[in-house]
Design a protein around this motif. Structure first.
Motif, PDB file in Angstrom:
ATOM      1  N   GLN A  66      95.386-117.412  41.694  1.00  0.00           N
ATOM      2  CA  GLN A  66      96.486-117.950  40.907  1.00  0.00           C
ATOM      3  C   GLN A  66      97.783-117.969  41.719  1.00  0.00           C
ATOM      4  OE1 GLN A  66      97.432-115.704  37.348  1.00  0.00           O
ATOM      5  NE2 GLN A  66      97.893-117.609  36.274  1.00  0.00           N
ATOM      6  N   TYR A  69      97.554-120.557  44.872  1.00  0.00           N
ATOM      7  CA  TYR A  69      97.649-121.977  44.529  1.00  0.00           C
ATOM      8  C   TYR A  69      98.721-122.268  43.477  1.00  0.00           C
ATOM      9  CZ  TYR A  69      93.467-122.549  47.276  1.00  0.00           C
ATOM     10  OH  TYR A  69      92.562-122.561  48.307  1.00  0.00           O
ATOM     11  N   LEU A  71      99.190-121.453  40.232  1.00  0.00           N
ATOM     12  CA  LEU A  71      98.587-122.005  39.027  1.00  0.00           C
ATOM     13  C   LEU A  71      99.040-121.244  37.774  1.00  0.00           C
ATOM     14  CD1 LEU A  71      94.917-122.303  40.322  1.00  0.00           C
ATOM     15  CD2 LEU A  71      96.571-124.157  40.082  1.00  0.00           C
ATOM     16  N   ALA A  75      95.815-123.625  34.030  1.00  0.00           N
ATOM     17  CA  ALA A  75      95.360-124.355  35.212  1.00  0.00           C
ATOM     18  C   ALA A  75      94.328-123.539  35.995  1.00  0.00           C
ATOM     19  CB  ALA A  75      96.548-124.701  36.113  1.00  0.00           C
ATOM     20  N   LEU A  76      94.523-122.227  36.059  1.00  0.00           N
ATOM     21  CA  LEU A  76      93.552-121.371  36.736  1.00  0.00           C
ATOM     22  C   LEU A  76      92.207-121.431  36.034  1.00  0.00           C
ATOM     23  CD1 LEU A  76      92.852-119.198  38.863  1.00  0.00           C
ATOM     24  CD2 LEU A  76      93.590-117.513  37.180  1.00  0.00           C
ATOM     25  N   GLU A  77      92.226-121.325  34.706  1.00  0.00           N
ATOM     26  CA  GLU A  77      90.979-121.396  33.950  1.00  0.00           C
ATOM     27  C   GLU A  77      90.280-122.731  34.191  1.00  0.00           C
ATOM     28  OE1 GLU A  77      89.345-121.134  29.366  1.00  0.00           O
ATOM     29  OE2 GLU A  77      91.454-120.741  29.773  1.00  0.00           O
ATOM     30  N   TYR A  78      91.033-123.822  34.182  1.00  0.00           N
ATOM     31  CA  TYR A  78      90.454-125.138  34.427  1.00  0.00           C
ATOM     32  C   TYR A  78      89.830-125.204  35.816  1.00  0.00           C
ATOM     33  CZ  TYR A  78      89.956-130.092  35.237  1.00  0.00           C
ATOM     34  OH  TYR A  78      89.437-131.317  35.554  1.00  0.00           O
ATOM     35  N   GLN A  79      90.548-124.714  36.820  1.00  0.00           N
ATOM     36  CA  GLN A  79      90.042-124.783  38.190  1.00  0.00           C
ATOM     37  C   GLN A  79      88.767-123.963  38.357  1.00  0.00           C
ATOM     38  OE1 GLN A  79      91.017-126.865  40.414  1.00  0.00           O
ATOM     39  NE2 GLN A  79      92.799-127.543  39.277  1.00  0.00           N
ATOM     40  N   VAL A  80      88.721-122.787  37.733  1.00  0.00           N
ATOM     41  CA  VAL A  80      87.521-121.948  37.837  1.00  0.00           C
ATOM     42  C   VAL A  80      86.330-122.652  37.202  1.00  0.00           C
ATOM     43  CG1 VAL A  80      86.452-119.811  37.028  1.00  0.00           C
ATOM     44  CG2 VAL A  80      88.736-119.759  38.019  1.00  0.00           C
ATOM     45  N   ASP A  82      86.061-125.940  36.694  1.00  0.00           N
ATOM     46  CA  ASP A  82      85.832-127.276  37.240  1.00  0.00           C
ATOM     47  C   ASP A  82      85.440-127.282  38.714  1.00  0.00           C
ATOM     48  OD1 ASP A  82      85.971-130.200  36.962  1.00  0.00           O
ATOM     49  OD2 ASP A  82      87.629-130.015  38.384  1.00  0.00           O
ATOM     50  N   ARG A  83      85.987-126.399  39.496  1.00  0.00           N
ATOM     51  CA  ARG A  83      85.808-126.448  40.952  1.00  0.00           C
ATOM     52  C   ARG A  83      84.694-125.535  41.402  1.00  0.00           C
ATOM     53  NH1 ARG A  83      89.797-129.939  43.328  1.00  0.00           N
ATOM     54  NH2 ARG A  83      91.063-130.447  41.517  1.00  0.00           N
ATOM     55  N   PHE A  86      85.952-122.612  43.751  1.00  0.00           N
ATOM     56  CA  PHE A  86      86.530-121.459  43.076  1.00  0.00           C
ATOM     57  C   PHE A  86      85.427-120.636  42.438  1.00  0.00           C
ATOM     58  CE2 PHE A  86      91.271-122.073  42.021  1.00  0.00           C
ATOM     59  CZ  PHE A  86      91.526-122.545  43.284  1.00  0.00           C
TER      60      PHE A  86
END
Length: 111
Positions: A66, A69, A71, A75-80, A82-83, A86
């Protein structure tokens, strides 16, 4: 044109460029940080039920990502979720690659 090997090609390119998350794991002893936090952390009574807390090491990794980047929590939850980079960094250390956020992604895996 879409390649049948697009995933493998993408992974090869990512490996060629170098994965900053792997570099972090190579230089930061997250397990030692988690032990230090757990030694000072007071956890309340679990007798009332509720969700079990996230693992301290996972939370430290999330906080580092977090901050790295810049975040927000959302946004952190989304990235974890989605990506894959991560997610793989978070799940690589867990037993049998268990989902690090099973409550959020709905996969039903144990975390």
């Amino acid at each position: 044109m879409i390649s049948l090997f697009a995933g493998a090609e993408r992974n090869a390119e990512r490996d060629r460029l170098g994965d900053p998350l792997q570099v972090l794991s190579d230089h930061i002893d997250f397990a030692a940080l988690a032990r230090a936090v757990d030694a000072k952390l007071v956890i309340g009574d679990r007798g009332r039920g509720g969700w079990p807390p996230y693992l301290t090491e996972l939370m430290i990794r999330l906080l580092v990502l977090q901050q790295l980047y810049n975040l927000s929590d959302e946004a952190l939850e989304y990235q974890v979720l989605d990506r894959s980079s991560f997610f793989s960094d978070l799940s690589a250390w867990s037993t049998a690659g268990a989902c690090p956020m099973p409550r959020r992604c709905g996969c039903g895996a144990s975390g």
